[in-house]
Enzyme design. Sequence first.
Site, PDB file in Angstrom:
ATOM      1  N   HIS A 188     -31.613  -1.404  70.633  1.00 21.48           N
ATOM      2  CA  HIS A 188     -30.386  -2.168  70.891  1.00 21.48           C
ATOM      3  C   HIS A 188     -29.202  -1.597  70.107  1.00 21.48           C
ATOM      4  CE1 HIS A 188     -32.716  -4.946  73.214  1.00 21.48           C
ATOM      5  NE2 HIS A 188     -33.595  -4.990  72.237  1.00 21.48           N
ATOM      6  N   GLU A 430     -37.002  10.984  94.865  1.00 22.95           N
ATOM      7  CA  GLU A 430     -37.537  10.824  93.500  1.00 22.95           C
ATOM      8  C   GLU A 430     -38.946  11.379  93.342  1.00 22.95           C
ATOM      9  OE1 GLU A 430     -36.282   6.622  91.897  1.00 22.95           O
ATOM     10  OE2 GLU A 430     -36.718   6.474  94.028  1.00 22.95           O
ATOM     11  N   ASP A 454     -36.929  10.190  87.651  1.00 18.12           N
ATOM     12  CA  ASP A 454     -38.294  10.086  88.201  1.00 18.12           C
ATOM     13  C   ASP A 454     -38.750  11.407  88.810  1.00 18.12           C
ATOM     14  OD1 ASP A 454     -39.410   7.629  87.560  1.00 18.12           O
ATOM     15  OD2 ASP A 454     -38.324   6.579  89.136  1.00 18.12           O
ATOM     16  N   ARG A 464     -41.976   9.956  81.199  1.00 19.00           N
ATOM     17  CA  ARG A 464     -40.705  10.121  80.471  1.00 19.00           C
ATOM     18  C   ARG A 464     -40.530   9.079  79.372  1.00 19.00           C
ATOM     19  NH1 ARG A 464     -36.411   7.023  83.388  1.00 19.00           N
ATOM     20  NH2 ARG A 464     -37.319   6.152  85.265  1.00 19.00           N
ATOM     21  N   CYS A 501     -27.929  10.789  91.477  1.00 18.48           N
ATOM     22  CA  CYS A 501     -27.544   9.595  90.718  1.00 18.48           C
ATOM     23  C   CYS A 501     -28.357   9.456  89.433  1.00 18.48           C
ATOM     24  CB  CYS A 501     -27.661   8.338  91.567  1.00 18.48           C
ATOM     25  SG  CYS A 501     -29.345   7.961  92.094  1.00 18.48           S
TER      26      CYS A 501
END
Length: 540
Positions: A188, A430, A454, A464, A501
């Site tokens: 975070h 992907e 992916d 990953r 993307c």
Amino acid sequence: MITIEGKSVFGGVSIGKLMFYKRNEKVIRRTHVDDVDAEWKRFEEAKNTAIDQLKVLYDKAIEDVGEANAMIFEIHQMMLDDLDYLESIEGIIRTQSVNAEYAVSTTADNFAQMFASMDDAYMQGRAADVKDVSERVLDILCGVSNGTREMTEPCIVAADDLAPSETVQLDKEKVLGFATMYGSSNSHTAILARTMNIPAVIGMGEALNPKYDGEMAIIDGFTGTLYVDPDEETLAKMQEKRAKDLEQKELLNQLKGKENVTKSGQKINVYANIGNVSDLGAVLKNDAGGVGLFRSEFLYLENSTYPTEEQQFAAYKQVVESMAGKKVIIRTLDIGADKQVDYFNLAKEENPALGYRAIRICLTRPEIFKTQLRALYRASVYGNLSIMFPMIISVKEVRKIKEIIEEVKAELREEGLPFKEDVELGIMIETPASVMMSRELAKEVDFFSVGTNDLTQYTLAIDRQNLALDEFYDPHHPAVLAMIKMAADNAHAEGKWIGICGELGADLELTEEFLKMGLDELSVSPAMVLPLRKKIRECE
């Protein structure tokens, strides 16, 4: 001068005093209680107070870091009402006749250890959350505030690691950067640093010692280095580096409104990836040409049950209206793998990345899929909306999707609800399977968008999320680039456009390579739109 190496999670240079985050000390002792009912009631009151505090934090986080990042405080509220968690605490209080503090502390340790030992990276991340939420309850039971100290001047915040509740309570105006002993790129602290655009270095270990509290320091977020008590030469060098960085940012602002065109006249669309309606401001501020990926699963992740058609319609309509005619590509839900939702009741899988996820859920639970498609088609009349389907591996899947779309259109016609007949349909590339079938798939759809994260993991057979494999994970691997090239050639052979993307779209080392491949679009995080435009305009 002390030099400490860590891992950079956001670039830039910050110079200021180090302030170590102070937590209020509390000692948890095991004491006997005579009235276990009263002790359980005492815990329940503390738990309810904690939930009220988390609601306040959620509202604050929405303002500071956006809805997607604020979601963690909703998750924390749910954790406090988790039956297994509550049963463990109640069981310890009642069977051992002990105080609530001991029961909460023991349960927190047991649950954190259990999460940390799991194979799944998402579940490992819950270990820190269960500790954070339990610390909040313990603070209430022990009658102490949850720490922090007043920031009298801008400074670099240092800590072992910072829990989400701690980062949100910091005075953002005075945080120059973050330096932590532990944490990961997905912690975070790292997310907040990227959201706030401030330098951060994590993973510095025991070398980051609290004895340096109050010392002058420099974070070099480009190299992942912290300098404590820097000498004059280093200070001068870093001041120059910071000035150049600020100058560069100012230059990028001058690129707003300019075309994404190379020196030789080759044009490419630069769009933005977003995960929530609240991210639209960043898209417009950074002058993106459209939205290349709207991750619709956030509507599911932040709901306690399936989002209704009206909920979804309102969100999609707001996005396409706000983009005022610019293209908005909405990806249908991509739940599963590292994105789990309790109410979907998905079975535990040994290898969720290769499991029941994304389009596989949609095609086997058509009632969920149809609700989303109805909302999307209804929103299509309010702007330039395209729909994209994730994790496609075959022509059969695309044809099945089209059948369901025709059923949805027929229903909407019957109900007299307006929609666009010719909504552009695309698929994510992907998997190696979708690359190998890309010529046939291109005949069925209007466009491709390569999900490089992916595609890389499936091509290289590397998870990953597994940090132990970082040295083997190479997104620049020739096989990955060959896959993208093959998909691009096959898309163009059928007269269809193709974009990226995934993370690689923002990798400026590959921009020229992608232009050579003839890619039509790159979709990146809003903050990367202008740096990418600059790179494109410098290419021959």
